[in-house]
Design a protein around this motif. Structure first.
Motif, short mmCIF file in Angstrom:
data_model
loop_
_atom_site.label_atom_id
_atom_site.label_comp_id
_atom_site.label_asym_id
_atom_site.label_seq_id
_atom_site.Cartn_x
_atom_site.Cartn_y
_atom_site.Cartn_z
N PHE A 1 0.82 -1.22 0.00
CA PHE A 1 0.00 0.00 0.00
C PHE A 1 0.85 1.26 0.00
O PHE A 1 0.38 2.32 -0.39
N ALA A 2 2.10 1.20 0.50
CA ALA A 2 2.93 2.42 0.56
C ALA A 2 4.20 2.22 -0.27
O ALA A 2 5.05 1.41 0.07
N GLN A 3 4.29 2.96 -1.38
CA GLN A 3 5.49 2.89 -2.23
C GLN A 3 6.58 3.79 -1.67
O GLN A 3 7.75 3.58 -1.90
N ASN A 4 6.17 4.87 -0.98
CA ASN A 4 7.15 5.79 -0.40
C ASN A 4 6.61 6.36 0.90
O ASN A 4 5.46 6.10 1.27
N SER B 1 5.57 9.19 1.87
CA SER B 1 4.40 10.06 1.88
C SER B 1 3.09 9.26 1.85
O SER B 1 2.02 9.79 2.12
N GLN B 2 3.18 7.98 1.51
CA GLN B 2 1.95 7.19 1.41
C GLN B 2 1.66 6.36 2.67
O GLN B 2 0.70 5.61 2.71
N GLU C 1 0.65 7.15 5.75
CA GLU C 1 -0.61 7.41 6.47
C GLU C 1 -1.80 6.82 5.75
O GLU C 1 -2.69 6.21 6.35
N THR C 2 -1.84 6.99 4.42
CA THR C 2 -2.94 6.43 3.62
C THR C 2 -2.93 4.91 3.73
O THR C 2 -3.98 4.28 3.82
N ALA C 3 -1.73 4.34 3.73
CA ALA C 3 -1.63 2.88 3.82
C ALA C 3 -2.19 2.41 5.16
O ALA C 3 -2.97 1.45 5.22
N SER D 1 4.36 -3.87 2.97
CA SER D 1 4.90 -2.52 2.72
C SER D 1 6.08 -2.29 3.66
O SER D 1 5.89 -2.15 4.86
N ARG E 1 7.79 0.30 4.00
CA ARG E 1 7.74 1.65 4.57
C ARG E 1 6.90 1.70 5.84
O ARG E 1 7.07 2.59 6.67
#
Ligand code: SAH
Length: 421
Positions: A331-334, A336-337, A339-341, A368, A370
């Protein structure tokens, strides 16, 4: 003996001129602690410009050897460290030793009716940016950096000396696949070497065994190198807890968890994945295991549907399961993602609990890297508390034996097994 195909014989040889580098003090500390990457910004001095795959030797300020690695001017990860502390010649023999060591670590798997496993797990097996997976007699070599291109002949020769296989297939990471200038004719999915009597590509899908179950995979077009080998031990845990149970496997891909649940005696197994090729492969994997009485007797259902929608629909239909497995994609590639993940993981926990019977088992995983272990488990617990069903943990699990971790960023897989009141 396998035949080296033209794709491989035409590749450039490694340059004989080594690059000399100096790096910042923090990078030196990280290197000494075993971190396998030198970032471009950590380089303070460099003898000359280099090409992908040149060997870069890193020195400290007293000109003592710190390490040697593969140089990649196309990536912020400028050097991937192969060897530190003691100088070594990086050649066929050196690769041979690395593969032999990695192979010895996997020996227990071969005793468990398993011939599908990760032989080389990149950085964690000392070959950063390179993955080799085995599916019975087909091996898949995946590259994440053009720095391996000039060394590929040596790596393949070392692989042939230590392993038996019919085909060796090349896969390229998404980023590398776009670097046509660096590939010297290599393409994603091509066969690098093949036994002369086997033809240049495997005929049809490749069958392999995992803990006695038969699975097919498509090493040329499938996700990852064709199968999610990293979940083997979690699947085994699910098999052990499935007797007489109804099991929902969400994000099921080709049905790995589903087959284990059925083999463990589950009476009903529902698999959900929005990829139709994946659910079709699930149906074929069920067929491949009809020799297993429990699999033959289980009732299977596969749904090609969005996972979130399917879970909401099941809730609306009052469907409930004894075990719910949630194994979503990254869900998180970096950063910044993240929280959304975490919000997506919480939402999944909520939706999963909506269709989990009282006293049932929730199995929820994250791949993920991250998202930290702590953040992930906290997110699940928070969501469960909010739904009024605080979880009781059975076990937290991580990487399987063939996915060792030797540095912090190497740890990506985490999974919670818990009961819900
Ligand atoms: N559990 C699997 C691996 C899961 S990989 C195994 O053990 O083999 C993640 C899967 O989720 C992929 O197959 C992908 O097709 C699927 N997927 C991704 N997003 C989805 C969504 N929104 N709804 C349903 N499936 C999804």
């Amino acid at each position: 003996m396998t035949e080296i195909l033209p794709a491989l014989s035409q590749l450039p040889s490694p340059s004989t001129q080594r690059i000399a580098l100096r790096i910042t003090a923090p990078a030196e500390r990280a290197l000494k602690q075993g971190h396998p990457w030198i970032f471009d910004q950590s380089i303070t001095e460099q003898s000359h410009k280099g090409a992908p795959g040149d060997l870069a030797v890193i020195f400290d300020d007293k000109r003592r050897f710190l390490g040697v690695g593969l140089y990649d001017p196309t990536s912020p990860i400028r050097v991937r460290v192969l060897q530190k502390i003691k100088p070594a010649t990086i050649d066929n023999n050196w690769f041979h030793e690395k593969i032999k060591t990695a192979d010895a670590i996997r020996a227990p798997l071969r005793k468990q009716e398993t011939d599908g496993y990760r032989l080389i797990h990149g950085e964690n097996d000392g070959l950063p940016g390179l993955v080799i997976d085995r599916y019975a007699e087909t091996f898949v070599l995946k590259l994440y950096t053009p720095a391996w291109v000039p060394h590929l002949k040596d790596v393949c020769a070392a692989l042939q000396q230590t392993q038996h296989f019919d085909h060796l297939i090349l896969r390229l990471s998404r980023t590398l696949n776009k670097q046509a200038d660096e590939l010297h004719g290599l393409t994603d999915g091509m066969t690098l070497t093949a036994s002369p009597d086997k033809g240049q590509t495997p005929e049809g899908l490749v069958l392999f065994k995992e803990n006695g179950l038969t699975f097919e995979c498509d090493p040329i077009n499938g996700q990852k190198t064709g199968f999610f080998l990293d979940q083997r031990e979690n699947r085994e845990r699910v098999r052990d807890m499935s007797e007489g149970k109804s099991v929902l496997n969400v994000f099921s891909y080709t049905g790995g968890f589903s087959l284990y649940a059925a083999d463990g005696g589950a009476k009903e197994v529902v698999s959900v994945d929005f990829s139709t090729p994946a659910t079709q492969a699930t149906l074929r994997n069920i067929q491949h295991n009809q020799n297993k009485p429990n699999v033959k007797n289980a009732k299977f259902e596969t749904l090609d549907q969005d996972a979130f929608e399917a879970l909401m629909q099941m809730k609306a239909d009052n469907r409930q399961f004894d075990i719910v497995i949630l194994d979503p994609p990254m869900f998180a590639q970096n950063q910044s993602q993240v929280e959304t993940a975490l919000a997506a993981y919480r939402r999944l926990t909520h939706l999963g609990l909506d269709v989990l019977k009282r006293g049932g088992i929730l199995v929820q995983a994250s791949c993920s890297s991250r998202v930290s272990t702590v953040e992930f488990f906290d997110a699940i617990h928070r969501s469960a508390r909010e739904t009024g069903r605080p979880l009781e943990e059975i076990e937290r699990t991580g990487h399987a034996l063939d996915h060792p971790i030797t540095y912090k960023e190497g740890a990506y897989l985490k999974c919670l097994f818990a009961t819900a009141p």
